[in-house]
Design a protein around this motif. Structure first.
Motif, PDB file in Angstrom:
ATOM      1  N   TYR A   1       0.847  -1.189   0.000  1.00  0.00           N
ATOM      2  CA  TYR A   1       0.000   0.000   0.000  1.00  0.00           C
ATOM      3  C   TYR A   1       0.880   1.235   0.000  1.00  0.00           C
ATOM      4  O   TYR A   1       1.964   1.225   0.594  1.00  0.00           O
ATOM      5  CB  TYR A   1      -0.878   0.036   1.260  1.00  0.00           C
ATOM      6  CG  TYR A   1      -1.908  -1.059   1.329  1.00  0.00           C
ATOM      7  CD1 TYR A   1      -3.023  -1.043   0.496  1.00  0.00           C
ATOM      8  CD2 TYR A   1      -1.774  -2.101   2.242  1.00  0.00           C
ATOM      9  CE1 TYR A   1      -3.982  -2.046   0.569  1.00  0.00           C
ATOM     10  CE2 TYR A   1      -2.736  -3.099   2.332  1.00  0.00           C
ATOM     11  CZ  TYR A   1      -3.829  -3.068   1.496  1.00  0.00           C
ATOM     12  OH  TYR A   1      -4.775  -4.056   1.571  1.00  0.00           O
TER      13      TYR A   1
ATOM     14  N   GLY B   1      -3.975  -7.453  11.226  1.00  0.00           N
ATOM     15  CA  GLY B   1      -2.944  -6.658  10.572  1.00  0.00           C
ATOM     16  C   GLY B   1      -1.851  -7.476   9.909  1.00  0.00           C
ATOM     17  O   GLY B   1      -0.937  -6.912   9.306  1.00  0.00           O
ATOM     18  N   CYS B   2      -1.928  -8.805   9.955  1.00  0.00           N
ATOM     19  CA  CYS B   2      -0.835  -9.622   9.398  1.00  0.00           C
ATOM     20  C   CYS B   2      -0.937  -9.771   7.882  1.00  0.00           C
ATOM     21  O   CYS B   2       0.003 -10.241   7.238  1.00  0.00           O
ATOM     22  CB  CYS B   2      -0.766 -10.988  10.072  1.00  0.00           C
ATOM     23  SG  CYS B   2      -2.121 -12.097   9.646  1.00  0.00           S
ATOM     24  N   GLY B   3      -2.096  -9.395   7.288  1.00  0.00           N
ATOM     25  CA  GLY B   3      -2.206  -9.428   5.829  1.00  0.00           C
ATOM     26  C   GLY B   3      -3.261 -10.385   5.287  1.00  0.00           C
ATOM     27  O   GLY B   3      -3.331 -10.611   4.072  1.00  0.00           O
ATOM     28  N   LYS B   4      -4.114 -10.915   6.138  1.00  0.00           N
ATOM     29  CA  LYS B   4      -5.121 -11.894   5.692  1.00  0.00           C
ATOM     30  C   LYS B   4      -6.119 -11.266   4.717  1.00  0.00           C
ATOM     31  O   LYS B   4      -6.343 -11.789   3.628  1.00  0.00           O
ATOM     32  CB  LYS B   4      -5.876 -12.472   6.906  1.00  0.00           C
ATOM     33  CG  LYS B   4      -4.971 -13.126   7.948  1.00  0.00           C
ATOM     34  CD  LYS B   4      -5.770 -13.744   9.090  1.00  0.00           C
ATOM     35  CE  LYS B   4      -6.608 -12.747   9.883  1.00  0.00           C
ATOM     36  NZ  LYS B   4      -5.809 -11.757  10.638  1.00  0.00           N
ATOM     37  N   SER B   5      -6.735 -10.151   5.127  1.00  0.00           N
ATOM     38  CA  SER B   5      -7.746  -9.526   4.263  1.00  0.00           C
ATOM     39  C   SER B   5      -7.128  -9.051   2.957  1.00  0.00           C
ATOM     40  O   SER B   5      -7.750  -9.154   1.896  1.00  0.00           O
ATOM     41  CB  SER B   5      -8.391  -8.323   4.960  1.00  0.00           C
ATOM     42  OG  SER B   5      -8.986  -8.718   6.149  1.00  0.00           O
ATOM     43  N   THR B   6      -5.929  -8.525   3.032  1.00  0.00           N
ATOM     44  CA  THR B   6      -5.250  -8.055   1.824  1.00  0.00           C
ATOM     45  C   THR B   6      -5.080  -9.206   0.831  1.00  0.00           C
ATOM     46  O   THR B   6      -5.290  -9.039  -0.376  1.00  0.00           O
ATOM     47  CB  THR B   6      -3.879  -7.441   2.190  1.00  0.00           C
ATOM     48  OG1 THR B   6      -4.090  -6.371   3.109  1.00  0.00           O
ATOM     49  CG2 THR B   6      -3.147  -6.939   0.967  1.00  0.00           C
TER      50      THR B   6
HETATM   51  P1  ADP Z   1      -5.631  -8.632   8.515  1.00  0.00           P
HETATM   52  O1  ADP Z   1      -6.728  -8.951   7.582  1.00  0.00           O
HETATM   53  O2  ADP Z   1      -4.730  -9.796   8.793  1.00  0.00           O
HETATM   54  O3  ADP Z   1      -6.108  -7.976   9.781  1.00  0.00           O
HETATM   55  P2  ADP Z   1      -4.946  -6.607   6.590  1.00  0.00           P
HETATM   56  O4  ADP Z   1      -4.695  -7.347   5.334  1.00  0.00           O
HETATM   57  O5  ADP Z   1      -6.256  -5.912   6.760  1.00  0.00           O
HETATM   58  O6  ADP Z   1      -4.652  -7.586   7.813  1.00  0.00           O
HETATM   59  O7  ADP Z   1      -3.810  -5.531   6.785  1.00  0.00           O
HETATM   60  C1  ADP Z   1      -2.425  -5.835   6.623  1.00  0.00           C
HETATM   61  C2  ADP Z   1      -1.614  -4.569   6.823  1.00  0.00           C
HETATM   62  O8  ADP Z   1      -1.876  -3.683   5.743  1.00  0.00           O
HETATM   63  C3  ADP Z   1      -1.965  -3.809   8.089  1.00  0.00           C
HETATM   64  O9  ADP Z   1      -0.782  -3.245   8.592  1.00  0.00           O
HETATM   65  C4  ADP Z   1      -2.929  -2.753   7.616  1.00  0.00           C
HETATM   66  O10 ADP Z   1      -2.896  -1.608   8.441  1.00  0.00           O
HETATM   67  C5  ADP Z   1      -2.406  -2.465   6.220  1.00  0.00           C
HETATM   68  N1  ADP Z   1      -3.501  -2.051   5.313  1.00  0.00           N
HETATM   69  C6  ADP Z   1      -4.607  -2.761   5.022  1.00  0.00           C
HETATM   70  N2  ADP Z   1      -5.380  -2.116   4.130  1.00  0.00           N
HETATM   71  C7  ADP Z   1      -4.728  -0.962   3.854  1.00  0.00           C
HETATM   72  C8  ADP Z   1      -5.013   0.150   2.994  1.00  0.00           C
HETATM   73  N3  ADP Z   1      -6.103   0.184   2.245  1.00  0.00           N
HETATM   74  N4  ADP Z   1      -4.099   1.162   2.961  1.00  0.00           N
HETATM   75  C9  ADP Z   1      -2.988   1.111   3.706  1.00  0.00           C
HETATM   76  N5  ADP Z   1      -2.661   0.104   4.525  1.00  0.00           N
HETATM   77  C10 ADP Z   1      -3.518  -0.922   4.604  1.00  0.00           C
END
Ligand code: ADP
Ligand code: ADP
Length: 245
Positions: free
Chosen positions: A13, A51-56
């Motif tokens: 990001y 915050g580990c990257g699952k949703s991403t």
């Molecule tokens: P999880 O699903 O494991 O909680 P995310 O995939 O939501 O983790 O987030 C992984 C990392 O990327 C976190 O540090 C989060 O703050 C960051 N992040 C997620 N979405 C965004 C975004 N749209 N812009 C910037 N940083 C993001």
């Protein structure tokens, strides 16, 4: 048969600094080289702290966009290499169920129409939609007579069943489940989990499942990947991962 194959996936990001000018200050790597396969009829769970990257990881798969690095193959096809028409056909095969059924259902639309929306977009006529809505509601354990009601008139568990019915409308072979029971009362989680298990057995669905609830994961997953800081630090059969010291 592998229906979803991810290799060396990366996603970062943009990082901003300053609250007013929001100057670009490089990038933040959220996913840093993740690889896995999901087979027809099986469940891979990704677990790890917030915050580990699952949703991403899930969003990058659902997005159909070319990854910064690495590859995503859905039923042997890379969505970002397909024409729009072929992407649309492939989209039917992979659907997502979100954590919070409240947030993902439009409160102004009766649930029957919510469930039928993917069919309407694909040009199914009213009669066909009504028939499929009855079928789908029956499949997820909702009385078809409730099709004219609005999401607010449903309980949390019922709303999540609506979300699942909608995801099933296009007859997908892969469901991506982002914390599908975390927003529900513990007392109704089991019903939704059992439904997901029954659907998998009946329809041969592949599940890519994200949860922070290890009890839920143990219940549902064949394989578990433990994610930390954008990478998998462990992956294997559920019993093996959970029995590790
Ligand atoms: P999880 O699903 O494991 O909680 P995310 O995939 O939501 O983790 O987030 C992984 C990392 O990327 C976190 O540090 C989060 O703050 C960051 N992040 C997620 N979405 C965004 C975004 N749209 N812009 C910037 N940083 C993001
Ligand atoms: P969860 O852990 O339940 O996934 P998050 O708080 O990590 O919830 O993320 C919620 C939403 O906010 C996600 O859509 C994510 O992409 C977005 N997000 C997370 N971190 C950031 C961030 N640093 N900047 C912008 N958006 C973010």
């Amino acid at each position: 048969e592998v229906v979803l194959s991810v290799r060396d996936l990366h996603k970062s990001y943009p990082l901003f600094r300053g609250s007013v000018l929001r100057r670009r200050a490089g990038t933040f790597a959220a996913v840093k080289g993740v690889s896995f396969d999901v087979r027809a009829g099986s469940t891979l769970a990704i677990v790890g702290e917030s915050g580990c990257g699952k949703s991403t990881t899930l969003l990058q798969i659902m997005d159909f966009a070319r990854p910064e690095q690495g590859s995503v193959e859905i039923r042997g096809q890379r969505p970002y290499e397909l024409s729009r028409a072929d992407q649309r056909a492939l989209r039917a095969h992979i659907q997502i169920v979100f954590q919070d059924p409240m947030a993902s259902l439009d409160p102004r639309i009766p649930v029957g129409e919510i469930i039928a929306e993917p069919l309407r977009i694909r040009g199914a006529d009213a009669g066909e939609r009504a028939r499929r809505v009855r079928e789908l509601m029956d499949t997820v354990g909702l009385r078809p007579a409730l099709a004219d009601r609005y999401p607010a008139q449903f309980s949390g568990g019922q709303r999540q069943r609506v979300g699942i019915a909608r995801a099933l409308a296009t007859k997908p072979s892969i469901l991506v489940l982002d914390e599908p029971v975390s927003a529900l009362d513990v007392s109704i989680q089991a019903g939704v989990l059992n439904l997901l298990q029954d659907l998998q057995a009946e329809l041969g669905l592949a599940y890519l499942f994200v949860s922070h609830d290890l009890g839920v994961v143990r219940h549902l997953a064949d394989e578990v990947a433990v994610m930390r800081d954008g990478v998998f630090v462990e992956k294997g059969p559920t019993e093996t991962v959970f029995s590790a010291p």
